[in-house]
Design an enzyme around this catalytic site. Structure first.
Site, PDB file in Angstrom:
ATOM      1  N   ASP A  72       0.861  -1.312  -0.065  1.00  0.00           N
ATOM      2  CA  ASP A  72       0.062   0.066   0.037  1.00  0.00           C
ATOM      3  C   ASP A  72       1.021   1.138  -0.142  1.00  0.00           C
ATOM      4  OD1 ASP A  72      -3.216  -0.907   1.277  1.00  0.00           O
ATOM      5  OD2 ASP A  72      -1.446  -2.168   1.497  1.00  0.00           O
ATOM      6  N   GLU A  95      -5.127   7.557   0.024  1.00  0.00           N
ATOM      7  CA  GLU A  95      -5.362   7.020   1.104  1.00  0.00           C
ATOM      8  C   GLU A  95      -4.147   6.843   2.386  1.00  0.00           C
ATOM      9  OE1 GLU A  95      -6.810   2.532   0.668  1.00  0.00           O
ATOM     10  OE2 GLU A  95      -7.151   2.573   3.090  1.00  0.00           O
ATOM     11  N   ASP A 138      -6.389   5.252  -4.371  1.00  0.00           N
ATOM     12  CA  ASP A 138      -6.416   4.160  -3.295  1.00  0.00           C
ATOM     13  C   ASP A 138      -5.314   3.232  -4.057  1.00  0.00           C
ATOM     14  OD1 ASP A 138      -6.714   1.667  -1.871  1.00  0.00           O
ATOM     15  OD2 ASP A 138      -8.884   1.733  -1.978  1.00  0.00           O
ATOM     16  N   LEU A 140      -3.966   0.334  -3.126  1.00  0.00           N
ATOM     17  CA  LEU A 140      -4.412  -1.085  -3.194  1.00  0.00           C
ATOM     18  C   LEU A 140      -5.568  -1.290  -2.444  1.00  0.00           C
ATOM     19  CD1 LEU A 140      -1.674  -3.634  -1.797  1.00  0.00           C
ATOM     20  CD2 LEU A 140      -4.202  -3.983  -1.880  1.00  0.00           C
ATOM     21  N   ASP A 141      -6.670  -1.356  -2.996  1.00  0.00           N
ATOM     22  CA  ASP A 141      -7.983  -1.520  -2.683  1.00  0.00           C
ATOM     23  C   ASP A 141      -8.035  -3.042  -2.475  1.00  0.00           C
ATOM     24  OD1 ASP A 141     -10.692  -0.907  -2.144  1.00  0.00           O
ATOM     25  OD2 ASP A 141     -11.276  -1.695  -3.985  1.00  0.00           O
ATOM     26  N   THR A 143      -7.001  -4.667   0.704  1.00  0.00           N
ATOM     27  CA  THR A 143      -5.582  -5.079   1.391  1.00  0.00           C
ATOM     28  C   THR A 143      -6.037  -6.225   2.233  1.00  0.00           C
ATOM     29  OG1 THR A 143      -4.988  -2.632   1.568  1.00  0.00           O
ATOM     30  CG2 THR A 143      -4.069  -4.318   3.076  1.00  0.00           C
ATOM     31  N   HIS A 224     -16.152  -6.880   5.832  1.00  0.00           N
ATOM     32  CA  HIS A 224     -16.413  -5.966   6.634  1.00  0.00           C
ATOM     33  C   HIS A 224     -18.066  -5.974   6.913  1.00  0.00           C
ATOM     34  CE1 HIS A 224     -12.763  -3.957   5.269  1.00  0.00           C
ATOM     35  NE2 HIS A 224     -12.743  -3.805   6.762  1.00  0.00           N
ATOM     36  N   LYS A 250     -15.821  -4.871  -6.912  1.00  0.00           N
ATOM     37  CA  LYS A 250     -17.109  -5.108  -6.730  1.00  0.00           C
ATOM     38  C   LYS A 250     -17.767  -4.364  -8.062  1.00  0.00           C
ATOM     39  CE  LYS A 250     -17.491  -4.848  -2.197  1.00  0.00           C
ATOM     40  NZ  LYS A 250     -16.379  -5.819  -1.542  1.00  0.00           N
TER      41      LYS A 250
END
Ligand code: AMP
Ligand code: MG
Ligand code: MG
Length: 335
Positions: A72, A95, A138, A140-141, A143, A224, A250
């Site tokens: 990241d 981020e 971002d 690294l989306d 992680t 999450h 997604k």
């Protein structure tokens, strides 16, 4: 690259090469096997053990689920150094916070994707001022998925370009696209792929596809989830729920017709998670709002959390139908 090329095309074209370079850094750090994982809020090393599984390393982490790795940090430094050198007047928000340290010279890429430069610039973006532009990064989306074996395809690098309030350009780089096929000895030309879009201008790197008719497939978080997240999904009466990591991944499911809607009734996503995916999605005819139906704004002073949750629908979907089906209790949890 001619300076007469419209700024939006130059921004997206440079973001494509920067995201692709960052993706290589992400793969290199994984190959070296030293991820340097810390838990973000505490900024402390997390309890960690690792094992090799199917030729990949799986890191077992004790602690919270908001992690940062060396990948990241390094990917962000590559992207910030590359873009700020070319666009010094543009605000860039990453981020992982501001980083001013030196980067290896081969991390700074200033060439541009020729396919993007060939695009016709939409009229409303022809005369934008670089002071009105914000780039949301971002690096690294996904992680959490990066640290777990078998889920590397969920990882993306996201670079979103906002003009004024609106997300208008987006780059989604998937560094591990095809990695399983390659590992199994299949013919793979190149590891990874880069998808991009400009609202009102077009897309590249993929073929926009509508989801199948006659069923409802939802995609949501795999790491999450909460009771409110689940209540929103239940209210939409899905035939199938696909739980994958990352906002970028997604939205890719939507634009490639693998799901009809991305539903996340949580305050957990941030502007850098949604800016690039939103622009690419809108460019294909889809929509992204919070769960109240309001659009997110992406100017430089906006608070980072997407406190109203995320509802994204692919093209051809009736976004308002999804909004109307959500229970009041879910909406009230997101104010
Ligand atoms: P997910 O769908 O869970 O993979 O999350 C998409 C993006 O939002 C990732 O960048 C996550 O790190 C972020 N995110 C979602 N929920 C949370 C949360 N509760 N805390 C921190 N980050 C979150
Ligand atoms: Mg993210
Ligand atoms: Mg991230």
């Amino acid at each position: 690259m001619a300076q007469s090329t419209p700024l939006i095309l130059r921004l997206v074209a440079s973001s494509v090469t920067a995201a692709t370079r960052a993706g290589k850094i992400i793969r290199d750090i994984m190959s070296e096997g030293n991820l340097g994982i810390v838990e973000k809020l505490a900024n402390a090393p997390v309890g960690l053990s690792s094992t090799a599984k199917d030729g990949e390393i799986e890191f077992r982490i004790s602690g919270k689920n908001d992690l940062q790795t060396e990948a990241d940090r390094s990917a962000q430094r590559c992207i910030l150094a590359s873009l700020s050198q070319q666009f010094p007047e543009v605000t860039i928000i990453g981020e992982e916070g501001p980083s001013f340290c030196e980067v290896p010279s081969d991390w700074v890429v200033t060439d541009s994707d020729p396919e993007v430069l060939k695009m016709a610039c939409p009229a409303y973006l022809q005369n934008i001022d670089d002071k009105d532009v914000v780039i949301w990064v971002d690096p690294l989306d996904g992680t959490s998925e990066y640290t777990q074996a078998g889920l590397l395809e969920h990882v993306t690098v996201l670079i979103g370009v906002a003009v004024g309030d609106r997300a208008v350009g987006g780059v989604i780089h998937q560094p591990y696209y095809n990695y399983k096929r390659q590992r199994e000895g299949g013919e793979v030309e190149e590891m990874g792929r880069t998808l991009w879009g400009i609202v009102g201008g077009g897309v590249g790197g993929f073929v926009p596809t509508s989801a199948p008719e006659g069923c409802r497939i939802l995609t949501t978080t795999r790491s999450h989830s909460t009771p409110v997240v689940q209540a929103a999904l239940d209210a939409l009466q899905p035939d199938e729920v696909i739980r994958v990591g990352g906002a970028g991944h997604k939205v890719m499911m939507l634009i490639e017709g693998k799901a009809h809607a991305y539903v996340f009734a949580s305050k957990g996503c941030k502007k850098w998670d949604t800016c690039a995916p939103e622009a690419v999605l809108i460019a294909t005819g889809g929509r992204l709002t919070d769960l109240h139906g309001d659009s997110y704004k992406y100017h430089k002073d906006i608070p980072h959390p997407n406190t109203g949750g995320v509802l994204a629908t692919g093209r051809g979907q009736d976004h308002d139908w999804y909004l109307a089906k959500l229970p009041d209790a879910v909406r009230q949890a997101l104010v």
